[in-house]
Design a protein around this motif. Structure first.
Motif, mmCIF file in Angstrom:
data_model
loop_
_atom_site.group_PDB
_atom_site.id
_atom_site.type_symbol
_atom_site.label_atom_id
_atom_site.label_comp_id
_atom_site.label_asym_id
_atom_site.label_seq_id
_atom_site.Cartn_x
_atom_site.Cartn_y
_atom_site.Cartn_z
ATOM 1 N N LEU A 1 0.851 -1.184 0.000
ATOM 2 C CA LEU A 1 0.000 0.000 0.000
ATOM 3 C C LEU A 1 0.885 1.231 0.000
ATOM 4 O O LEU A 1 1.694 1.411 0.911
ATOM 5 C CB LEU A 1 -0.890 0.012 1.250
ATOM 6 N N HIS B 1 5.861 18.290 -6.246
ATOM 7 C CA HIS B 1 4.999 17.306 -6.876
ATOM 8 C C HIS B 1 5.782 16.454 -7.872
ATOM 9 O O HIS B 1 5.689 15.236 -7.891
ATOM 10 C CB HIS B 1 3.839 18.011 -7.565
ATOM 11 N N GLN C 1 8.636 8.405 -5.939
ATOM 12 C CA GLN C 1 7.743 7.353 -5.485
ATOM 13 C C GLN C 1 7.663 6.250 -6.520
ATOM 14 O O GLN C 1 7.522 5.090 -6.185
ATOM 15 C CB GLN C 1 6.364 7.919 -5.154
ATOM 16 N N LYS D 1 16.809 7.458 4.900
ATOM 17 C CA LYS D 1 17.469 7.228 3.614
ATOM 18 C C LYS D 1 17.834 8.586 3.016
ATOM 19 O O LYS D 1 17.000 9.491 3.010
ATOM 20 C CB LYS D 1 16.546 6.472 2.645
ATOM 21 N N ARG E 1 21.535 6.039 -2.920
ATOM 22 C CA ARG E 1 21.045 6.262 -1.556
ATOM 23 C C ARG E 1 21.912 5.543 -0.534
ATOM 24 O O ARG E 1 22.538 4.523 -0.829
ATOM 25 C CB ARG E 1 19.596 5.787 -1.435
ATOM 26 N N ALA F 1 12.196 9.407 6.012
ATOM 27 C CA ALA F 1 12.168 8.675 7.281
ATOM 28 C C ALA F 1 10.981 7.735 7.268
ATOM 29 O O ALA F 1 9.888 8.120 6.841
ATOM 30 C CB ALA F 1 12.052 9.650 8.448
ATOM 31 N N THR F 2 11.202 6.519 7.724
ATOM 32 C CA THR F 2 10.174 5.480 7.733
ATOM 33 C C THR F 2 10.312 4.650 8.997
ATOM 34 O O THR F 2 11.417 4.244 9.333
ATOM 35 C CB THR F 2 10.373 4.531 6.525
ATOM 36 N N TYR G 1 1.576 1.650 9.632
ATOM 37 C CA TYR G 1 2.692 0.789 10.013
ATOM 38 C C TYR G 1 2.382 0.056 11.320
ATOM 39 O O TYR G 1 2.703 -1.102 11.485
ATOM 40 C CB TYR G 1 3.958 1.621 10.237
ATOM 41 N N GLU H 1 19.576 5.574 -6.882
ATOM 42 C CA GLU H 1 20.571 4.503 -6.857
ATOM 43 C C GLU H 1 21.684 4.755 -5.847
ATOM 44 O O GLU H 1 22.303 3.831 -5.344
ATOM 45 C CB GLU H 1 21.204 4.339 -8.250
ATOM 46 N N ILE I 1 3.553 -1.267 3.911
ATOM 47 C CA ILE I 1 3.092 0.115 3.809
ATOM 48 C C ILE I 1 4.229 0.975 3.281
ATOM 49 O O ILE I 1 5.377 0.812 3.696
ATOM 50 C CB ILE I 1 2.675 0.634 5.200
ATOM 51 N N ILE I 2 3.928 1.860 2.350
ATOM 52 C CA ILE I 2 4.934 2.782 1.823
ATOM 53 C C ILE I 2 4.459 4.198 2.071
ATOM 54 O O ILE I 2 3.624 4.728 1.343
ATOM 55 C CB ILE I 2 5.178 2.540 0.315
ATOM 56 N N ALA I 3 4.942 4.764 3.152
ATOM 57 C CA ALA I 3 4.504 6.107 3.543
ATOM 58 C C ALA I 3 5.651 6.880 4.171
ATOM 59 O O ALA I 3 5.570 7.328 5.312
ATOM 60 C CB ALA I 3 3.325 5.999 4.518
ATOM 61 N N PRO I 4 6.741 7.056 3.435
ATOM 62 C CA PRO I 4 7.874 7.773 4.024
ATOM 63 C C PRO I 4 7.555 9.246 4.216
ATOM 64 O O PRO I 4 6.708 9.812 3.517
ATOM 65 C CB PRO I 4 8.972 7.604 2.966
ATOM 66 N N TYR I 5 8.196 9.864 5.206
ATOM 67 C CA TYR I 5 8.172 11.326 5.284
ATOM 68 C C TYR I 5 9.428 11.806 4.563
ATOM 69 O O TYR I 5 10.547 11.554 5.023
ATOM 70 C CB TYR I 5 8.157 11.806 6.733
ATOM 71 N N SER I 6 9.249 12.467 3.434
ATOM 72 C CA SER I 6 10.372 12.814 2.564
ATOM 73 C C SER I 6 10.580 14.322 2.523
ATOM 74 O O SER I 6 9.612 15.085 2.490
ATOM 75 C CB SER I 6 10.112 12.308 1.138
ATOM 76 N N ASP J 1 12.511 -1.020 -4.765
ATOM 77 C CA ASP J 1 12.526 -1.746 -3.500
ATOM 78 C C ASP J 1 12.225 -3.214 -3.713
ATOM 79 O O ASP J 1 12.841 -4.085 -3.134
ATOM 80 C CB ASP J 1 11.493 -1.163 -2.524
ATOM 81 N N VAL J 2 11.247 -3.444 -4.549
ATOM 82 C CA VAL J 2 10.852 -4.818 -4.771
ATOM 83 C C VAL J 2 11.973 -5.577 -5.461
ATOM 84 O O VAL J 2 12.330 -6.688 -5.096
ATOM 85 C CB VAL J 2 9.564 -4.875 -5.615
#
Lengths: 238, 238, 238, 238
Positions: B87, C10, C17, C98, C113, C72-73, B210, C111, C57-62, C24-25
């Protein structure tokens, strides 16, 4: 904590918790007839007696001192389900404060308790109180009725050397009574209140309901990247 | 802003979410009836009754003052389910502020409301505001479209003797309108906002997801001391 | 927020994203061979590739700034189920930071990171940081292995005029690389981090599990006032 | 304290909970094997395997220093279900602190641990501690029994250059023992404790139960705008 104060605390807890639960149930069954909505929005509640209190929680934060005791308990908001299916806050929640007097050493008279329901904004006032600040709230349970002004409740919080005095005054011109309770609250006890009230505040407002609200359609379209927004409004609507 | 003005924000959403937000807007527009609220109340909203909004929560924190009122409501993020099953936050949540003017004693004109959606970082700015600090945010709903610069929204928070003035200005060069709302917010009311916004912030970011995420495999291997991590990355990956 | 910075935000989100989830996958499938447990406890993770990431869940604060970006995650702890049925924290959770460099205007190279996993205590250091304070953390991913000292990671947080500089330096003597990222973080952005990290901290520690833990026997003996304590120890055991 | 010393606390529990806590103690005592932990680790505990503790969580926050280690763990309150169906807090929760001595480099003697259970108010004292403040708590496990005064436990928190010294002294006149543990806790570690204890406090008090308490009747009357309050009391009752 000395032995005596600690044993006192335990003894008091036995007294009050036993009284409390028995009394509450007994009191609760007949509906209170005398209720009016008022300028300062504090809680009014209606209820019936058909067993729906099965999940009621009894977990007050209680402070027993020499002349009086008081407890604090969160009261959740009530919601109405609209025709659309939406849930609307019907009545805001509150922190219910109860004060009752000491009538001897380690003895308290629960029968003489008085209540004061802190609104969300009054809770905001308390939790932002600096160590030298004071605040005062006035409630008139009969406001806007023909009895307006007959009962006046005043809660005051005033700093002392190690925390605050929290006092409730209730002047009832109908019953010709004048009750006053004052409880010294230590910095540590006030920190418990501040933390617990801050925890409770979003729940009093009903905001915890937003966070339990999952966008269901997300799970209905697992292979789609489209989701339906759980909320209508956008900043750009107007 | 009229129905016709296509805001960039929606344009962006259309790109990534296809027709979704357009649909939301279409649904939403005809639903606003005239509503005005008495002095003590919470916002009521109308909406369609087709079950789509069945779980919608209506629990704004509203402040009514002499010249205007405003309310704050959390708006959760939306998520997309990726092919992998993950997600991903699609659109960040926000705190939606709505302002509407007083048009008489204890009468307000909900039709003239204006919206301002606080991002996570803008919420961070508000909740860290010192008692003498001020802040100001600028939004352009038409940014990057041919209408860029035509609508400018400015939210300002400025200290006063007992709290802050929170003001919204909306200059719309297309409609030739210029709205300004200013609401004095007491320290106690701001403490409610600070506490409620702090509570909501991790939810706006999607971080509460999370914490609801249990490592399922843990329960699948009850006799094993090995568990599978719910997350991929490690500091040692690179 | 000016038009340009907002559009940039944006655009960046789209780039990062999209890259993020695909990357990641792909990265995740082969297990990383080079891992060792180290003096400063930060996260190591093992995993397999059989679909167990379905609920990821993918919801980093970037935060995207001129020369670099960082996100941050939260990473939850893992638990082992013991023979007794108890759940023991296997590895503490962390906040995964990251960093990745800008390689042109509004372009970032994912790449390149580098990762840094904040332990609970390091999170404690960050959230208690005064506005004039700084802190610095050192990690050696190869500590206690034969490669000890070959890779050194240093995260520093230093105050500037409006917030902090958060910088990561990674010196890798094996690959002969020396990466440095520095991101200015505004007071508002740091307030988001402080609030979100404080929210996440009890979850990183596994303490949220205690609070979901109901004393089940309570419900099994509905007519009894006896309950079974959910926990063994008492202060009076010794 | 030996197995034989019957603490007041258990005596009290026996009064209200009958044999429950006695059973817990009986189960627990033979289970402590010798364990010592390396410098970086989290506490491991042993317990019986009969399924009783199936949902037990083991996630202490542990701090290992040169002369001693200590850990903190939340202990949830217990509830009694009353005849009315209400749940009443039976025994308040606490933060259980455990101290155990170092017996060599990175070796600790878990057998010699001593326990101290922080009440809600003591937790309030800790989380409101200023950087130059100190506090001290006294417990007598045998209070009100014939052994009153025979065992005295003192927890003290005193500021040092970078955080606090947290010390536990246990004087046992029955066993003729005198244990003292002192652990320097950094500002960062104390911030973890403050955040985690603040998170846990409403749970120790049982207030999280209020917030999980949905007004069920709301869902039973979907077409009605009337809902039943989950709580009985109103400020206007008296």
């Amino acid at each position: 904590m000395s032995k005596l104060s600690s044993s006192l605390f335990h003894f008091r807890n036995q007294l009050s918790q036993r009284n409390l639960s028995a009394k509450d149930v007994r009191d609760a069954l007949p509906l209170q007839g005398f209720m009016s909505r008022a300028f300062i929005s504090t809680a009014r509640e209606t209820f019936s007696a058909d067993g729906k209190f099965a999940d009621r929680i009894i977990a007050p934060y209680s402070i027993y001192k020499g002349k009086a005791a008081f407890s604090a308990t969160p009261v959740l908001p009530t919601f109405s389900k609209l025709g659309s299916g939406s849930l609307k806050v019907d009545r805001r929640g509150s922190i219910m404060l109860k004060f009752w007097p000491a009538i001897g050493e380690r003895k308290y008279d629960w029968e003489k308790r008085q209540l004061f329901a802190l609104s969300a904004t009054e809770v905001g006032s308390l939790i932002s109180l600096g160590s030298k600040d004071s605040c005062e709230f006035f409630h008139d349970p009969s406001m806007l009725s023909s009895n307006a002004g007959q009962v006046r409740k005043t809660l005051s919080v005033k700093p002392n050397d190690n925390g605050y005095f929290i006092s409730l005054s209730v002047v009832n011109n109908i019953l010709k009574t004048n009750d006053r309770f004052s409880v010294p609250v230590t910095t540590a006890e006030f920190a418990v209140m501040r933390t617990a009230f801050s925890f409770a505040l979003p729940h009093l407002m009903g905001w915890d309901r937003y966070t339990h609200q999952l966008p269901q359609s997300m799970y209905e379209n697992p292979s789609s990247a489209k989701v339906v927004s759980p909320l209508l409004d956008s900043e750009w609507d107007k």
